[in-house]
Design an enzyme around this catalytic site. Structure first.
Site, PDB file in Angstrom:
ATOM      1  N   PRO A 169      20.467  80.684  99.543  1.00  0.00           N
ATOM      2  CA  PRO A 169      20.367  81.447 100.791  1.00  0.00           C
ATOM      3  C   PRO A 169      21.734  81.553 101.467  1.00  0.00           C
ATOM      4  CG  PRO A 169      19.631  79.200 101.156  1.00  0.00           C
ATOM      5  CD  PRO A 169      19.967  79.302  99.683  1.00  0.00           C
ATOM      6  N   ALA A 170      21.826  82.418 102.469  1.00  0.00           N
ATOM      7  CA  ALA A 170      23.091  82.570 103.205  1.00  0.00           C
ATOM      8  C   ALA A 170      23.386  81.299 103.999  1.00  0.00           C
ATOM      9  CB  ALA A 170      22.996  83.762 104.145  1.00  0.00           C
TER      10      ALA A 170
ATOM     11  N   ARG B 264      11.033  88.383  98.231  1.00  0.00           N
ATOM     12  CA  ARG B 264      11.138  89.641  97.496  1.00  0.00           C
ATOM     13  C   ARG B 264      11.750  89.423  96.109  1.00  0.00           C
ATOM     14  NH1 ARG B 264      13.302  94.954 100.502  1.00  0.00           N
ATOM     15  NH2 ARG B 264      15.425  94.285 100.154  1.00  0.00           N
TER      16      ARG B 264
ATOM     17  N   CYS C 226      20.141  96.651 106.511  1.00  0.00           N
ATOM     18  CA  CYS C 226      20.827  97.658 105.693  1.00  0.00           C
ATOM     19  C   CYS C 226      20.094  98.992 105.789  1.00  0.00           C
ATOM     20  CB  CYS C 226      20.952  97.190 104.252  1.00  0.00           C
ATOM     21  SG  CYS C 226      19.403  96.608 103.590  1.00  0.00           S
TER      22      CYS C 226
ATOM     23  N   GLU D 208      28.932 100.452 108.351  1.00  0.00           N
ATOM     24  CA  GLU D 208      27.679  99.917 108.897  1.00  0.00           C
ATOM     25  C   GLU D 208      27.944  99.280 110.253  1.00  0.00           C
ATOM     26  OE1 GLU D 208      26.207  97.294 105.746  1.00  0.00           O
ATOM     27  OE2 GLU D 208      24.236  98.173 106.048  1.00  0.00           O
TER      28      GLU D 208
ATOM     29  N   TRP E 197      21.532  86.697 105.390  1.00  0.00           N
ATOM     30  CA  TRP E 197      21.002  85.997 106.572  1.00  0.00           C
ATOM     31  C   TRP E 197      20.074  86.866 107.417  1.00  0.00           C
ATOM     32  CZ3 TRP E 197      22.355  89.060 110.492  1.00  0.00           C
ATOM     33  CH2 TRP E 197      23.509  89.846 110.351  1.00  0.00           C
ATOM     34  N   ASN E 198      20.069  88.199 107.214  1.00  0.00           N
ATOM     35  CA  ASN E 198      19.356  89.030 108.206  1.00  0.00           C
ATOM     36  C   ASN E 198      17.840  88.992 108.084  1.00  0.00           C
ATOM     37  OD1 ASN E 198      19.575  90.534 105.859  1.00  0.00           O
ATOM     38  ND2 ASN E 198      19.970  92.468 106.884  1.00  0.00           N
TER      39      ASN E 198
ATOM     40  N   GLU F  90      13.357  96.765  94.216  1.00  0.00           N
ATOM     41  CA  GLU F  90      12.560  95.571  94.493  1.00  0.00           C
ATOM     42  C   GLU F  90      11.232  95.996  95.090  1.00  0.00           C
ATOM     43  OE1 GLU F  90      15.614  91.963  95.092  1.00  0.00           O
ATOM     44  OE2 GLU F  90      15.376  93.185  96.874  1.00  0.00           O
TER      45      GLU F  90
ATOM     46  N   GLU G  25      21.125  94.901  95.925  1.00  0.00           N
ATOM     47  CA  GLU G  25      20.727  95.605  97.153  1.00  0.00           C
ATOM     48  C   GLU G  25      21.890  95.469  98.105  1.00  0.00           C
ATOM     49  OE1 GLU G  25      18.211  97.361  97.362  1.00  0.00           O
ATOM     50  OE2 GLU G  25      16.758  96.579  95.928  1.00  0.00           O
ATOM     51  N   LEU G  26      22.669  96.539  98.277  1.00  0.00           N
ATOM     52  CA  LEU G  26      23.934  96.413  99.009  1.00  0.00           C
ATOM     53  C   LEU G  26      23.881  97.156 100.351  1.00  0.00           C
ATOM     54  CD1 LEU G  26      26.152  96.795  95.818  1.00  0.00           C
ATOM     55  CD2 LEU G  26      25.170  94.712  96.794  1.00  0.00           C
TER      56      LEU G  26
HETATM   57  P1  ADP Z   1      27.188  89.509 105.045  1.00  0.00           P
HETATM   58  O1  ADP Z   1      28.483  90.243 105.228  1.00  0.00           O
HETATM   59  O2  ADP Z   1      26.015  90.245 105.490  1.00  0.00           O
HETATM   60  O3  ADP Z   1      27.209  88.079 105.462  1.00  0.00           O
HETATM   61  P2  ADP Z   1      27.659  88.773 102.331  1.00  0.00           P
HETATM   62  O4  ADP Z   1      27.632  89.735 101.203  1.00  0.00           O
HETATM   63  O5  ADP Z   1      28.948  88.153 102.703  1.00  0.00           O
HETATM   64  O6  ADP Z   1      26.952  89.534 103.496  1.00  0.00           O
HETATM   65  O7  ADP Z   1      26.633  87.586 102.058  1.00  0.00           O
HETATM   66  C1  ADP Z   1      25.420  87.739 101.378  1.00  0.00           C
HETATM   67  C2  ADP Z   1      25.209  86.530 100.494  1.00  0.00           C
HETATM   68  O8  ADP Z   1      26.243  86.476  99.536  1.00  0.00           O
HETATM   69  C3  ADP Z   1      25.248  85.197 101.218  1.00  0.00           C
HETATM   70  O9  ADP Z   1      24.278  84.342 100.645  1.00  0.00           O
HETATM   71  C4  ADP Z   1      26.637  84.685 100.919  1.00  0.00           C
HETATM   72  O10 ADP Z   1      26.739  83.290 100.953  1.00  0.00           O
HETATM   73  C5  ADP Z   1      26.822  85.185  99.511  1.00  0.00           C
HETATM   74  N1  ADP Z   1      28.222  85.294  99.089  1.00  0.00           N
HETATM   75  C6  ADP Z   1      29.304  85.627  99.826  1.00  0.00           C
HETATM   76  N2  ADP Z   1      30.405  85.649  99.065  1.00  0.00           N
HETATM   77  C7  ADP Z   1      30.020  85.336  97.797  1.00  0.00           C
HETATM   78  C8  ADP Z   1      30.701  85.193  96.527  1.00  0.00           C
HETATM   79  N3  ADP Z   1      32.004  85.392  96.414  1.00  0.00           N
HETATM   80  N4  ADP Z   1      29.964  84.865  95.452  1.00  0.00           N
HETATM   81  C9  ADP Z   1      28.637  84.670  95.551  1.00  0.00           C
HETATM   82  N5  ADP Z   1      27.942  84.788  96.697  1.00  0.00           N
HETATM   83  C10 ADP Z   1      28.621  85.109  97.810  1.00  0.00           C
END
Ligand code: ADP
Length: 502
Positions: free
Chosen positions: A199-200, A183, A308, A405, A174-175, A482, A274-275
């Protein structure tokens, strides 16, 4: 205020509100599968909130497992024809989408601010940044090459070709709701891959707007399939385990990245991850302090610290520590906090209550361990999820914010004496996305850049992101890169043909 001014103020306010309504109304709220907008099979919808008010802006379709599989079917069915498309044609579609993004930058920026919170000026910067990925990969689409070589014994020939990896699953956070999409979509489209993208849940609107743009730019049906869902785990897993998806590209938390890596193992999928990050920001006695403070502001306050790449730990050498702290504090204290649509606002709301709670916890942990607050440090009354720009000093190395973080506008400073000591501290983390280094000594600059365990170094700059450069991390910050020349490789397979000559 005189009567006339009052009338103008009212008109202006109504004007602003209607602009907000207009950009939200203009977005499709359904799923995009096989070139068509369609309702979710669940019949449910997903509310999208404005983080500056907590109010619901609108609702979008909430996809279920069945929708996910329909999107996968469409991506698989379109793959063969899309791979055979002329590379120039694929590039031209991206080039047109690049232009449409720029033409509509104002509306897209407002839409992003409404769902995500960042100030409109920053949102507009992100639209430009996002569009640049399409321009870059439009140029790369026609530069996919191969090789021809004579075998060492002179008797055979080697032919090397690059082909699209196949249907891809792209998952974005979402950020940076637009740039994290382009990208991944830019190189996938350029390489000839079809995609399912998710998307988130907090910020689906930017992706839905981008979908319209790509369709308008001429992307054929089935190449791009878009799922919005409140239930990412259960909806994504069947796609990953299905076996027809050949690659996952994910940007998000390390925790979710690990889940996806484990799921990807089942069918041995290609992965790009990208974590999380935990960026150290090193300021040496010989740094140009003006440059270092400017860099710190960029690396700390961009996106309210919700990046990040955000500087997470400031290590400042003893000789300049006090002066650096003083200057950073005065710059941070003057930042205007508020709704991202307001004039002059530099710090918008954080994404949600959990984000605020995390920052509050980390600051409390640091101050309990002896950190001093130079500015900020206390929550702002709602509505909305606001946290003020904060500078802490004397932060102990073992404070939780040194390991986790922060994802908020909080700058923790600690002092160091020697180069060896600070490199050990900087590398003492399981993350390795980016490190920032400020020094005017060229020998030190290169020495320290080589010794830091990170995929990227910001050397006398607080901004590393660029579509033309390879973005990515080492250690638990991720796998793959990327952007740059290498970006498209993530979506290509190498095939080698052993040629027998008689
Ligand atoms: P944040 O903590 O920054 O919200 P997340 O890693 O939870 O980061 O979310 C990043 C993306 O991963 C979002 O699009 C979210 O919907 C997705 N997501 C979260 N959990 C899962 C999962 N178990 N499998 C697939 N996608 C996921």
């Amino acid at each position: 205020m005189g009567r006339m001014e009052l009338v103008f103020a009212e008109v202006e306010e109504r004007g602003v509100q209607s602009a907000e309504k207009t950009v939200i109304q203009a977005v499709h709220k359904e799923l995009f599968i096989d070139g068509k907008w369609r309702a979710s099979s669940t019949g449910r919808s997903l509310p999208v909130e404005d983080p500056s008010t907590g109010e619901v802006l609108c609702e979008v379709a909430d996809a279920g497992v069945e929708d996910g599989l329909a999107a996968l079917d469409a991506a698989v069915a379109a793959q063969k024809d899309w791979a055979a498309y002329a590379p120039r044609e694929r590039g031209e579609i991206l080039r047109r989408a690049y232009q449409l993004l720029l033409d509509r930058a104002d509306d897209l920026a407002l839409l992003m601010t409404l769902e995500m919170g960042k100030p409109v000026a920053e949102a507009k910067g992100e639209i430009t940044y996002a569009a640049e990925f399409f321009r870059w990969f439009a140029e790369e689409a026609v530069r996919i090459d191969g090789g021809y070589a004579t075998a060492p014994n002179g008797q055979g020939r080697f032919l090397v070709m690059r082909q699209p990896v196949g249907p891809c699953l792209l998952i974005t956070p979402w950020n940076f709701p637009m740039a994290m999409g382009t990208r991944k979509l830019g190189p996938a489209i350029a390489a000839g891959c079809t995609v399912v993208i998710k998307p988130a849940e907090q910020t689906p609107l930017s992706m839905l707007a981008l979908t319209d743009i790509l369709a308008e730019a001429g992307l054929p049906a089935g190449v791009l399939n878009v799922l919005t869902t409140s239930d990412p785990g259960p909806v994504m897993e069947p796609l990953i385990k299905d076996g027809r998806i050949r690659k996952i590209s994910f940007t998000g938390s390390t925790a979710v990245g690990k889940i996806l890596l484990a799921q990807a193992a089942d069918k041995v999928l290609r992965t790009s991850m990208e974590l999380g990050g935990n960026a150290p920001f090193l300021v040496f006695d010989d740094a140009d302090l003006d440059v270092a403070v400017e860099g710190a502001m960029m690396a700390k306050t961009r996106n309210m610290g919700e990046a990040c790449t955000a500087a997470n730990r400031f290590y400042v050498q003893r000789g300049v520590a006090q002066e650096f702290g003083r200057r950073l504090t005065s710059r941070m204290a003057e930042l205007k906090v508020g709704r991202g649509t307001e004039e002059g606002v530099k710090i918008g709301p954080l994404i949600d209550n959990d984000a605020i709670a995390k920052v509050v916890e980390l600051v409390a942990d640091a101050t309990a361990a002896g950190a001093k607050v130079l500015t900020g440090g206390s929550t702002v009354d709602g509505p909305g999820h606001f946290y003020p720009p904060t500078v802490l000093t004397d932060v102990p190395r073992d404070a939780r914010m040194g390991r986790e973080e922060i994802f908020g506008p909080v700058a923790p400073i600690s002092v160091f004496d020697t180069e060896d000591e600070v490199i050990a501290a900087a590398n003492d983390t399981e993350f390795g996305l980016v490190s920032y280094v400020f020094t005017t000594n060229i020998n030190r600059a290169l020495r320290v850049s080589e010794r830091l365990e990170a995929g990227m170094i910001g050397l006398n700059t607080g901004l590393v992101s660029n579509p033309a450069a390879p973005f990515g991390g080492v250690k638990q910050s991720g796998v793959g890169r990327e952007g740059g020349r290498i970006g498209i490789e993530e979506f290509l397979e190498v095939k080698y043909v052993a040629v027998g000559l008689s």
